[in-house]
Write a protein that holds these residues in place. Structure first.
Motif, PDB file in Angstrom:
ATOM      1  N   SER A  43      45.179  39.797  43.919  1.00  0.00           N
ATOM      2  CA  SER A  43      44.881  41.045  44.628  1.00  0.00           C
ATOM      3  C   SER A  43      45.653  41.178  45.936  1.00  0.00           C
ATOM      4  O   SER A  43      46.035  42.296  46.329  1.00  0.00           O
ATOM      5  N   LYS A  44      45.895  40.073  46.615  1.00  0.00           N
ATOM      6  CA  LYS A  44      46.651  40.143  47.875  1.00  0.00           C
ATOM      7  C   LYS A  44      48.035  40.719  47.637  1.00  0.00           C
ATOM      8  O   LYS A  44      48.508  41.590  48.392  1.00  0.00           O
ATOM      9  N   GLU A  45      48.699  40.262  46.576  1.00  0.00           N
ATOM     10  CA  GLU A  45      50.063  40.715  46.295  1.00  0.00           C
ATOM     11  C   GLU A  45      50.079  42.121  45.705  1.00  0.00           C
ATOM     12  O   GLU A  45      50.979  42.915  45.998  1.00  0.00           O
ATOM     13  N   ILE A  46      49.102  42.432  44.845  1.00  0.00           N
ATOM     14  CA  ILE A  46      49.029  43.779  44.284  1.00  0.00           C
ATOM     15  C   ILE A  46      48.819  44.802  45.403  1.00  0.00           C
ATOM     16  O   ILE A  46      49.494  45.843  45.460  1.00  0.00           O
ATOM     17  N   LEU A  47      47.882  44.509  46.299  1.00  0.00           N
ATOM     18  CA  LEU A  47      47.612  45.415  47.420  1.00  0.00           C
ATOM     19  C   LEU A  47      48.835  45.543  48.331  1.00  0.00           C
ATOM     20  O   LEU A  47      49.162  46.638  48.791  1.00  0.00           O
ATOM     21  N   LYS A  48      49.505  44.439  48.573  1.00  0.00           N
ATOM     22  CA  LYS A  48      50.704  44.466  49.428  1.00  0.00           C
ATOM     23  C   LYS A  48      51.774  45.382  48.838  1.00  0.00           C
ATOM     24  O   LYS A  48      52.427  46.153  49.559  1.00  0.00           O
ATOM     25  N   THR A  49      51.955  45.304  47.527  1.00  0.00           N
ATOM     26  CA  THR A  49      52.934  46.169  46.861  1.00  0.00           C
ATOM     27  C   THR A  49      52.583  47.632  47.068  1.00  0.00           C
ATOM     28  O   THR A  49      53.451  48.461  47.372  1.00  0.00           O
ATOM     29  N   ILE A  50      51.303  47.959  46.910  1.00  0.00           N
ATOM     30  CA  ILE A  50      50.867  49.349  47.051  1.00  0.00           C
ATOM     31  C   ILE A  50      51.004  49.825  48.496  1.00  0.00           C
ATOM     32  O   ILE A  50      51.535  50.911  48.765  1.00  0.00           O
ATOM     33  N   GLU A  51      50.553  49.012  49.448  1.00  0.00           N
ATOM     34  CA  GLU A  51      50.544  49.439  50.848  1.00  0.00           C
ATOM     35  C   GLU A  51      51.936  49.446  51.465  1.00  0.00           C
ATOM     36  O   GLU A  51      52.261  50.314  52.277  1.00  0.00           O
ATOM     37  N   ASP A  52      52.778  48.473  51.088  1.00  0.00           N
ATOM     38  CA  ASP A  52      54.107  48.385  51.688  1.00  0.00           C
ATOM     39  C   ASP A  52      55.087  49.369  51.079  1.00  0.00           C
ATOM     40  O   ASP A  52      55.977  49.886  51.769  1.00  0.00           O
ATOM     41  N   ASN A  53      54.958  49.617  49.787  1.00  0.00           N
ATOM     42  CA  ASN A  53      55.982  50.406  49.113  1.00  0.00           C
ATOM     43  C   ASN A  53      55.449  51.585  48.304  1.00  0.00           C
ATOM     44  O   ASN A  53      56.239  52.400  47.816  1.00  0.00           O
TER      45      ASN A  53
ATOM     46  N   ALA B 231      38.760  53.713  30.499  1.00  0.00           N
ATOM     47  CA  ALA B 231      37.391  53.968  30.039  1.00  0.00           C
ATOM     48  C   ALA B 231      36.452  52.843  30.441  1.00  0.00           C
ATOM     49  O   ALA B 231      35.234  52.990  30.366  1.00  0.00           O
ATOM     50  N   THR B 232      37.011  51.709  30.878  1.00  0.00           N
ATOM     51  CA  THR B 232      36.185  50.533  31.174  1.00  0.00           C
ATOM     52  C   THR B 232      36.564  49.950  32.527  1.00  0.00           C
ATOM     53  O   THR B 232      37.307  48.978  32.602  1.00  0.00           O
ATOM     54  N   LEU B 233      36.040  50.549  33.589  1.00  0.00           N
ATOM     55  CA  LEU B 233      36.261  50.019  34.938  1.00  0.00           C
ATOM     56  C   LEU B 233      34.918  49.805  35.633  1.00  0.00           C
ATOM     57  O   LEU B 233      34.726  50.191  36.780  1.00  0.00           O
ATOM     58  N   LYS B 234      33.983  49.194  34.906  1.00  0.00           N
ATOM     59  CA  LYS B 234      32.674  48.910  35.483  1.00  0.00           C
ATOM     60  C   LYS B 234      32.407  47.407  35.413  1.00  0.00           C
ATOM     61  O   LYS B 234      32.676  46.791  34.378  1.00  0.00           O
ATOM     62  N   PRO B 235      31.863  46.840  36.486  1.00  0.00           N
ATOM     63  CA  PRO B 235      31.631  47.476  37.781  1.00  0.00           C
ATOM     64  C   PRO B 235      32.950  47.644  38.552  1.00  0.00           C
ATOM     65  O   PRO B 235      33.810  46.771  38.522  1.00  0.00           O
ATOM     66  N   THR B 236      33.060  48.743  39.248  1.00  0.00           N
ATOM     67  CA  THR B 236      34.285  49.015  39.997  1.00  0.00           C
ATOM     68  C   THR B 236      34.568  47.927  41.014  1.00  0.00           C
ATOM     69  O   THR B 236      35.726  47.574  41.259  1.00  0.00           O
ATOM     70  N   SER B 237      33.515  47.366  41.606  1.00  0.00           N
ATOM     71  CA  SER B 237      33.704  46.326  42.627  1.00  0.00           C
ATOM     72  C   SER B 237      34.463  45.121  42.074  1.00  0.00           C
ATOM     73  O   SER B 237      35.246  44.487  42.791  1.00  0.00           O
ATOM     74  N   TYR B 238      34.240  44.803  40.802  1.00  0.00           N
ATOM     75  CA  TYR B 238      34.942  43.680  40.171  1.00  0.00           C
ATOM     76  C   TYR B 238      36.448  43.957  40.122  1.00  0.00           C
ATOM     77  O   TYR B 238      37.265  43.110  40.525  1.00  0.00           O
ATOM     78  N   PHE B 239      36.832  45.135  39.652  1.00  0.00           N
ATOM     79  CA  PHE B 239      38.260  45.466  39.549  1.00  0.00           C
ATOM     80  C   PHE B 239      38.881  45.634  40.927  1.00  0.00           C
ATOM     81  O   PHE B 239      40.003  45.173  41.172  1.00  0.00           O
ATOM     82  N   ALA B 240      38.162  46.292  41.824  1.00  0.00           N
ATOM     83  CA  ALA B 240      38.694  46.480  43.172  1.00  0.00           C
ATOM     84  C   ALA B 240      38.887  45.145  43.883  1.00  0.00           C
ATOM     85  O   ALA B 240      39.855  44.958  44.628  1.00  0.00           O
ATOM     86  N   ALA B 241      37.976  44.201  43.645  1.00  0.00           N
ATOM     87  CA  ALA B 241      38.100  42.879  44.274  1.00  0.00           C
ATOM     88  C   ALA B 241      39.334  42.138  43.769  1.00  0.00           C
ATOM     89  O   ALA B 241      40.067  41.512  44.544  1.00  0.00           O
ATOM     90  N   LEU B 242      39.590  42.219  42.461  1.00  0.00           N
ATOM     91  CA  LEU B 242      40.658  41.415  41.867  1.00  0.00           C
ATOM     92  C   LEU B 242      41.989  42.141  41.778  1.00  0.00           C
ATOM     93  O   LEU B 242      42.988  41.558  41.322  1.00  0.00           O
ATOM     94  N   LEU B 243      42.033  43.399  42.204  1.00  0.00           N
ATOM     95  CA  LEU B 243      43.303  44.128  42.212  1.00  0.00           C
ATOM     96  C   LEU B 243      43.726  44.553  43.611  1.00  0.00           C
ATOM     97  O   LEU B 243      44.911  44.475  43.946  1.00  0.00           O
TER      98      LEU B 243
END
Length: 779
Positions: free
Chosen positions: A514-524, A533-545
């Motif tokens: 998640s650190k690197e995925i977030l860095k890619t999004i925020e930096d570039n 169709a399957t992003l529950k619980p959202t907190s799980y995906f948000a934590a790991l992405l």
């Protein structure tokens, strides 16, 4: 006037680039070496000399207002002043003069004009300083240029660029006009589609992050692309539509075509792997080997203008046709087209994988990509694999044996690498424990590996035609992947040695990227939307992405939920120690499915072993029975699907495994699929790797068991049920069989359109429920 902001290096690269294609690996390494040689050169500058001098100029030509910018490597004191541009090279210095690399000369000339104009100079010295690697010898090509001559070179360059710019800007004008007037390509919005588009639009305008749970059938692809297009303001903004599956790429291209039919003027590109695009039998991008890499940049601009003027949607077949005509590498050609495409449809790895991602978009700051991540539930596992690497002891020994007769410098460092592996195997006692895990990557091992990597690289550069080149190249890339991932080693990583029957496996494991995925999004990036169709619980995906950053949005199903007969049988335990006792109930349920209505059904199991346990007692003589096998090829899977959909007088049943190719990414519309049954809750296997992940998540403050087992398993279940209702006309049934579905943790993960489920206890008989459902729906 149209404002154009462009860096000098980008400008001259486009007009004057020449020569051969270099591999991305070599280009990255050359960049690092070049940066170091630049620093070393600048260390000998005098106290009155200046380095990394920023320059810019505003200049109007025709209908364009240019803003050019750049940094001069050195402004050296003297009368006259000298502007120095430093270039590293592997070419023998005696073969280089001022005409060898036209882009280099023009770059320093453009800088010369910009500097002379800013300081009212009548002329100055321009110097190209070539530094040879690895000898570090230098060659300086220096000449005095009057300001008038530099101005002519500057004007000539801009005029040449305008020839292309006129073509490109005319497309931009038409694109922007068409986007403003673009209407939705369908007569009406499906339920939930409009708020979904609104959430995407707001997210991308604000350059934010969104997790959108959107059920199958809502029209996610057209909604996402339409909303994203409405946010585009200039040519630096690109839409990246990311997906893991070829079928989803085809849907995205079809959507682009639908939008074009409504008047959209767009350039859309599909990126495919180098292996799939190569015009040769064997992929080797060395210019001495591949004729399509030799002189690539000499022919690139003609090919680029040709395809850009004559076509709009660039798929693999079209790109290969143009590349063949112009004698250039199709894969690299596609990457160049991407710079001028508006929509880029590609796999996740072109954005997030540090070994493959597109440097111009995600390691520099020239563009602002808007990310639409389809089937985003897949990205958690994929992101872990992107930041993991493996090397086996047998790999090294096999390479040693296959190159035993060669006289090569790499043999001694190879011997040391194997010795280092021997030492780690012995000191870790992995031969006894079968598994060694450490939070530290052994430095001596990596130093030994990197020394061997350097020598292998030298061999590759100096032995273009060696009969063992392919063998060396394959091992070289294996080490290179390991070395690259080692650079990211941090808290979420583990170094592991695992022993099996005849080998030892050295692994870098990533539990959380998640650190690197977030860095890619925020930096570039310029906003990112993750949808599935399957992003529950959202907190799980948000934590790991994205390290818990991002908003969430859930959309109800646009279809009548009661068109899906959902039956949850909590009478039976399918836990490992109860599986033998569960077989009779499972078989009875399968018979109930097949007899309730003639049709095609899929039964999903958590493992092949469990599936075979049921098959041993199942009598399928009255039905068509198909069975998924391990390691099926794409052709075998498609043949089985074709067979599954053929008409026959009795019901068909496909026995499959959850999480495989038959539980995601297949569209069986209408009568092609009447129902599914899921045995168990799809928990991943209880093995050493998953237990390590569980421990890591616990240590990070999450619920380790749910993160490692429950949530990934339930996502597979929801995906499998999602195969049943794919359109407004579909009717079908789904049976979930396991006592654990009664638990709150599972109920809270149910999609909104599952609230009508009927619950079955031990005394309830499924066949009656199914017959009643079909009788009501078939009236």
């Amino acid at each position: 006037m149209k404002s154009i902001k462009i860096g000098v290096s980008e400008l001259v690269r486009f007009i004057y680039a020449s020569g051969d294609l270099e591999s991305k690996n070599k280009a990255k390494e050359a960049m690092k070496i070049g940066q170091q040689l630049h620093l070393e050169r600048q260390l000998i500058y005098g106290s009155a000399d200046r380095k990394e001098v920023s320059v810019h100029i505003e200049h109007n030509v025709d209908d364009y207002a240019f803003f050019l910018y750049g940094r001069i490597d050195g402004v050296l004191d003297g009368d006259p002043l000298t502007l120095e541009e430093i270039k590293s090279t592997e070419t023998a210095l005696e073969l280089i003069d001022e005409t060898t690399y036209p882009a280099h000369l023009m770059q320093v000339k453009v800088y010369g004009h910009m500097y002379a104009k800013a300081h009212n100079l009548k002329g100055l010295n321009l110097s190209l300083c070539y530094i040879h690697h690895p000898s570090k010898k230098t060659k300086e090509i220096e000449k005095y240029y009057p300001a008038s001559q530099l101005e002519k070179a500057f004007t000539k360059t801009l005029k040449a660029y305008i020839e292309w710019l006129d073509i490109y800007q005319e497309h931009q004008r038409k694109r922007n006009t068409s986007i403003e007037g673009l209407t939705f390509p369908h007569e009406a919005f499906r339920e939930g589609q409009h708020p979904f588009m609104g959430a995407i639009y707001q997210t991308l305008i604000k350059e934010d992050i969104l997790y959108a749970t959107a059920p199958t059938g809502i029209g996610k692809t057209v909604a996402a692309l339409y909303a994203a297009l409405k946010t585009i303001k200039d040519d630096r903004e690109k839409i990246f539509y990311l997906t893991a599956k070829n079928a989803a790429k085809s849907v995205a291209i079809k959507t682009v075509q639908d939008l074009k039919a409504k008047g959209l003027k767009i350039k859309a590109l599909t990126l495919n792997s180098k292996d799939n695009m190569c015009l040769r039998e064997e992929v080797d991008c060395d210019p001495e080997i591949c004729p399509f890499a030799k002189g690539f940049y000499n022919r690139l601009n003609k090919a680029l203008q040709d395809i850009f003027v004559h076509d709009d949607v660039f798929d693999i077949h079209l790109i290969k046709d143009y590349a063949t005509y112009h004698d250039i590498c199709p894969h690299e050609f596609a990457l160049e087209i991407a710079l001028y495409a508006d929509i880029i449809i590609c796999d996740y790895n072109y954005v997030f994988d540090p070994r493959i991602r597109l440097m111009r978009f995600f390691e520099e700051n020239d563009y602002r990509p808007k990310l639409l991540v389809d089937e985003a539930h897949n990205l958690v596992d994929r992101s872990r694999s992107m930041y993991s690497a493996a090397l086996s002891y047998q790999d090294a020994k096999t390479f040693r044996d296959e190159t035993d007769t060669m006289k090569a410098r790499f043999k001694e460092p190879l011997k040391k690498l194997i010795a280092s592996m021997d030492s780690l195997i012995a000191t870790s006692e992995v031969g006894k424990t079968r598994l060694f895990v450490d939070e530290i990557l052994p430095e001596s091992f990596m130093n030994t590996l990197n020394r061997l990597l350097a020598v292998l690289d030298e061999f590759m550069q100096t032995n273009k035609k060696h009969p063992k080149r392919k063998t060396v190249r394959e091992f070289y890339f294996l080490l290179l992947q390991f070395s690259r991932i080692s650079e990211f080693f941090d808290t979420p990583f583990r170094f592991m040695i695992e022993a099996d029957a005849d080998d030892y496996h050295f692994n870098i494991l990533c539990f959380d990227a998640s650190k690197e995925i977030l860095k890619t999004i925020e930096d570039n990036g310029s906003g990112a939307v993750f949808f599935s169709a399957t992003l529950k619980p959202t907190s799980y995906f948000a934590a790991l992405l994205t390290k818990l950053k991002g908003k969430s949005h859930e959309i109800p199903s646009p279809f009548d939920p009661k068109r899906l007969g959902l039956f949850i049988d909590v009478s039976t335990s399918t836990k490992y120690h109860d599986r033998k006792n569960s077989v009779p109930r499972i078989i009875d349920s399968i018979y109930a499915l097949l007899e309730s209505k003639q049709g095609n059904y899929i039964v999903y199991f958590p493992s092949y072993a469990y599936m075979n346990l049921v098959l041993d007692q199942f009598d399928g003589s009255d039905y068509g029975v198909l069975v998924q096998k391990r390691g099926m090829s794409l052709f075998e899977r498609q043949s089985m699907l074709d067979d599954f959909q053929e008409n026959r007088p009795s019901s068909k049943v496909l026995f499959s495994v959850l999480g495989g190719s038959f539980s995601e990414g297949i569209d069986l519309i209408g009568e092609a699929l009447s129902g599914v049954m899921i045995v168990g809750v799809a928990l991943p296997a209880f093995n050493k790797l998953n237990e390590l992940m569980r421990a890591y998540y616990d240590a990070e403050g999450y619920d380790g068991f749910h993160y490692a087992y429950t949530y990934p398993g339930m996502n597979k279940v929801i995906q499998a049920v999602g195969r049943v209702i794919r359109s407004e006309q579909d009717i079908g049934v789904a049976i979930l069989l396991d006592q654990r579905y009664e638990r709150d943790v599972y109920r809270h993960l149910f999609p909104l359109h599952w609230q009508h489920a009927e619950w079955l206890e031990e005394e309830d008989f499924l066949q009656g429920y199914l017959k009643q459902f079909w009788q009501e729906k078939m009236k």
